[in-house]
Write a protein that holds these residues in place. Sequence first.
Motif, PDB file in Angstrom:
ATOM      1  N   GLU A  22      77.487  23.496  -9.571  1.00 64.09           N
ATOM      2  CA  GLU A  22      76.799  24.727  -9.913  1.00 64.09           C
ATOM      3  C   GLU A  22      77.612  25.901  -9.370  1.00 64.09           C
ATOM      4  O   GLU A  22      78.135  25.845  -8.253  1.00 64.09           O
ATOM      5  CB  GLU A  22      75.400  24.749  -9.303  1.00 64.09           C
ATOM      6  CG  GLU A  22      74.489  23.667  -9.847  1.00 64.09           C
ATOM      7  CD  GLU A  22      73.194  23.552  -9.056  1.00 64.09           C
ATOM      8  OE1 GLU A  22      72.307  22.809  -9.514  1.00 64.09           O
ATOM      9  OE2 GLU A  22      73.077  24.194  -7.983  1.00 64.09           O
ATOM     10  N   VAL A  23      77.707  26.933 -10.166  1.00 62.77           N
ATOM     11  CA  VAL A  23      78.495  28.097  -9.763  1.00 62.77           C
ATOM     12  C   VAL A  23      77.784  28.825  -8.617  1.00 62.77           C
ATOM     13  O   VAL A  23      76.613  29.190  -8.737  1.00 62.77           O
ATOM     14  CB  VAL A  23      78.698  29.056 -10.953  1.00 62.77           C
ATOM     15  CG1 VAL A  23      79.485  30.292 -10.511  1.00 62.77           C
ATOM     16  CG2 VAL A  23      79.409  28.348 -12.098  1.00 62.77           C
ATOM     17  N   GLU A  24      78.488  29.013  -7.523  1.00 60.58           N
ATOM     18  CA  GLU A  24      77.940  29.771  -6.400  1.00 60.58           C
ATOM     19  C   GLU A  24      78.225  31.253  -6.561  1.00 60.58           C
ATOM     20  O   GLU A  24      77.388  32.094  -6.245  1.00 60.58           O
ATOM     21  CB  GLU A  24      78.526  29.258  -5.079  1.00 60.58           C
ATOM     22  CG  GLU A  24      78.069  27.851  -4.733  1.00 60.58           C
ATOM     23  CD  GLU A  24      78.540  27.414  -3.359  1.00 60.58           C
ATOM     24  OE1 GLU A  24      79.666  27.791  -2.950  1.00 60.58           O
ATOM     25  OE2 GLU A  24      77.789  26.692  -2.682  1.00 60.58           O
ATOM     26  N   HIS A  25      79.410  31.569  -7.031  1.00 56.88           N
ATOM     27  CA  HIS A  25      79.714  32.942  -7.386  1.00 56.88           C
ATOM     28  C   HIS A  25      81.003  32.996  -8.194  1.00 56.88           C
ATOM     29  O   HIS A  25      81.767  32.034  -8.255  1.00 56.88           O
ATOM     30  CB  HIS A  25      79.796  33.872  -6.165  1.00 56.88           C
ATOM     31  CG  HIS A  25      80.800  33.463  -5.142  1.00 56.88           C
ATOM     32  ND1 HIS A  25      80.601  32.449  -4.249  1.00 56.88           N
ATOM     33  CD2 HIS A  25      82.039  33.953  -4.844  1.00 56.88           C
ATOM     34  CE1 HIS A  25      81.639  32.312  -3.455  1.00 56.88           C
ATOM     35  NE2 HIS A  25      82.536  33.216  -3.799  1.00 56.88           N
ATOM     36  N   ILE A  26      81.190  34.133  -8.856  1.00 56.49           N
ATOM     37  CA  ILE A  26      82.379  34.388  -9.667  1.00 56.49           C
ATOM     38  C   ILE A  26      82.998  35.692  -9.174  1.00 56.49           C
ATOM     39  O   ILE A  26      82.316  36.719  -9.085  1.00 56.49           O
ATOM     40  CB  ILE A  26      82.044  34.510 -11.162  1.00 56.49           C
ATOM     41  CG1 ILE A  26      81.379  33.226 -11.670  1.00 56.49           C
ATOM     42  CG2 ILE A  26      83.305  34.815 -11.973  1.00 56.49           C
ATOM     43  CD1 ILE A  26      80.854  33.345 -13.099  1.00 56.49           C
ATOM     44  N   ILE A  27      84.258  35.646  -8.830  1.00 55.71           N
ATOM     45  CA  ILE A  27      84.958  36.854  -8.381  1.00 55.71           C
ATOM     46  C   ILE A  27      85.963  37.275  -9.451  1.00 55.71           C
ATOM     47  O   ILE A  27      86.816  36.484  -9.863  1.00 55.71           O
ATOM     48  CB  ILE A  27      85.696  36.608  -7.048  1.00 55.71           C
ATOM     49  CG1 ILE A  27      84.700  36.299  -5.933  1.00 55.71           C
ATOM     50  CG2 ILE A  27      86.545  37.825  -6.682  1.00 55.71           C
ATOM     51  CD1 ILE A  27      85.349  36.029  -4.592  1.00 55.71           C
ATOM     52  N   GLU A  28      85.835  38.503  -9.927  1.00 55.38           N
ATOM     53  CA  GLU A  28      86.795  39.027 -10.899  1.00 55.38           C
ATOM     54  C   GLU A  28      88.101  39.342 -10.177  1.00 55.38           C
ATOM     55  O   GLU A  28      88.157  40.246  -9.341  1.00 55.38           O
ATOM     56  CB  GLU A  28      86.273  40.306 -11.555  1.00 55.38           C
ATOM     57  CG  GLU A  28      85.336  40.138 -12.721  1.00 55.38           C
ATOM     58  CD  GLU A  28      85.950  39.492 -13.937  1.00 55.38           C
ATOM     59  OE1 GLU A  28      86.550  40.176 -14.787  1.00 55.38           O
ATOM     60  OE2 GLU A  28      85.797  38.275 -14.055  1.00 55.38           O
ATOM     61  N   ARG A  29      89.129  38.570 -10.482  1.00 59.95           N
ATOM     62  CA  ARG A  29      90.458  38.817  -9.928  1.00 59.95           C
ATOM     63  C   ARG A  29      91.248  39.625 -10.955  1.00 59.95           C
ATOM     64  O   ARG A  29      91.559  39.125 -12.033  1.00 59.95           O
ATOM     65  CB  ARG A  29      91.172  37.503  -9.640  1.00 59.95           C
ATOM     66  CG  ARG A  29      90.444  36.581  -8.668  1.00 59.95           C
ATOM     67  CD  ARG A  29      90.473  37.119  -7.253  1.00 59.95           C
ATOM     68  NE  ARG A  29      89.965  36.125  -6.311  1.00 59.95           N
ATOM     69  CZ  ARG A  29      89.688  36.384  -5.049  1.00 59.95           C
ATOM     70  NH1 ARG A  29      89.863  37.608  -4.578  1.00 59.95           N
ATOM     71  NH2 ARG A  29      89.231  35.438  -4.241  1.00 59.95           N
ATOM     72  N   LYS A  30      91.562  40.840 -10.619  1.00 57.83           N
ATOM     73  CA  LYS A  30      92.252  41.721 -11.563  1.00 57.83           C
ATOM     74  C   LYS A  30      93.739  41.800 -11.246  1.00 57.83           C
ATOM     75  O   LYS A  30      94.160  41.554 -10.128  1.00 57.83           O
ATOM     76  CB  LYS A  30      91.611  43.110 -11.534  1.00 57.83           C
ATOM     77  CG  LYS A  30      90.132  43.076 -11.923  1.00 57.83           C
ATOM     78  CD  LYS A  30      89.475  44.441 -11.827  1.00 57.83           C
ATOM     79  CE  LYS A  30      88.006  44.343 -12.200  1.00 57.83           C
ATOM     80  NZ  LYS A  30      87.304  45.646 -12.090  1.00 57.83           N
TER      81      LYS A  30
END
Length: 304
Positions: A176-184
């Motif tokens: 299950e996804v715990e969090h998503i970090i947008e890496r730019k």
Amino acid sequence: MSKATLVILAAGMASRYGKGTKQTESFGPSGETIMEYSIYDAIQAGFKKVVFIIRKEFAESFEKTMNEKLQDKIEVAYVYQSIDKFLGNHNLPIDRVKPFGTAHALLCCKDAVKDPFAVINADDFYGADAFQKAYNLLENKIQNNHYACVGYWLKNTLSDNGAVTRGEIFVNDKNEVEHIIERKKIVKREGKAISTEGEELELPLDTKVSMNFFCFDGQYINKLEKLYQDFLDKHITDIKSEFLIPEVTDKLIKSGESIVHMVPTTAKWFGVTFAEDAPLVKAEFKKLVDAGLYPSSLWETVSV
């Protein structure tokens, strides 16, 4: 009875592409766009409806082309994203030109999408395996705030021609996804993936990342309206701010409102971020057609 729906984000301005409109550019041997391969894969997997999110200014020619190609193959609908939709009591900055991002695009679908749906980018090739898995999820598991994110290997999603943005997926032992970090601003450098936004960070090449291929139920769109007003309260004056699907989904996970399963795919991703990517994409489609994975003309043999 619900019908699995494919929503295609095709209203972006493609500022880094530098020529024409990449969403409608020909890449296949018979003039197919990238998204036509996604629609083909979706039909083969069992999807019954496709919803295009586009800009009003190119709607006439876009709709004419798609209607002719997809007639009697899949149900088609169109939604228009414009920066003045759902502003509430907020005033749009006079110098704001760019749309407010992918989650705002989905919000514009509020009246058009009621069934479980998958959402993808128009300018990305996702592969048949991803659509087969998405369809099975939509038919069996996507309901009551249980969503899914298709995960790709970072090493298979980089461009040789410039920096890209990817959503790094973090999961627990239940996948299950715990969090998503947008890496730019991720660049490919000496065989490594380096995030250059702020302090440089090397990302493992086997990192699972989001390519904006999510599966949601219809209620997800309803959640977006209040979240969008909260976003505007904080960011309306920032003309570069965007209301993005990965970031919104991350908030829903952290608040406990939603559970998002990460579904890995064996499919190879490719797409066009920069004009220099186009020859490679055309060569990749030629390989797939030559290998017999797709017909040389997509729509001659497809029927529902």
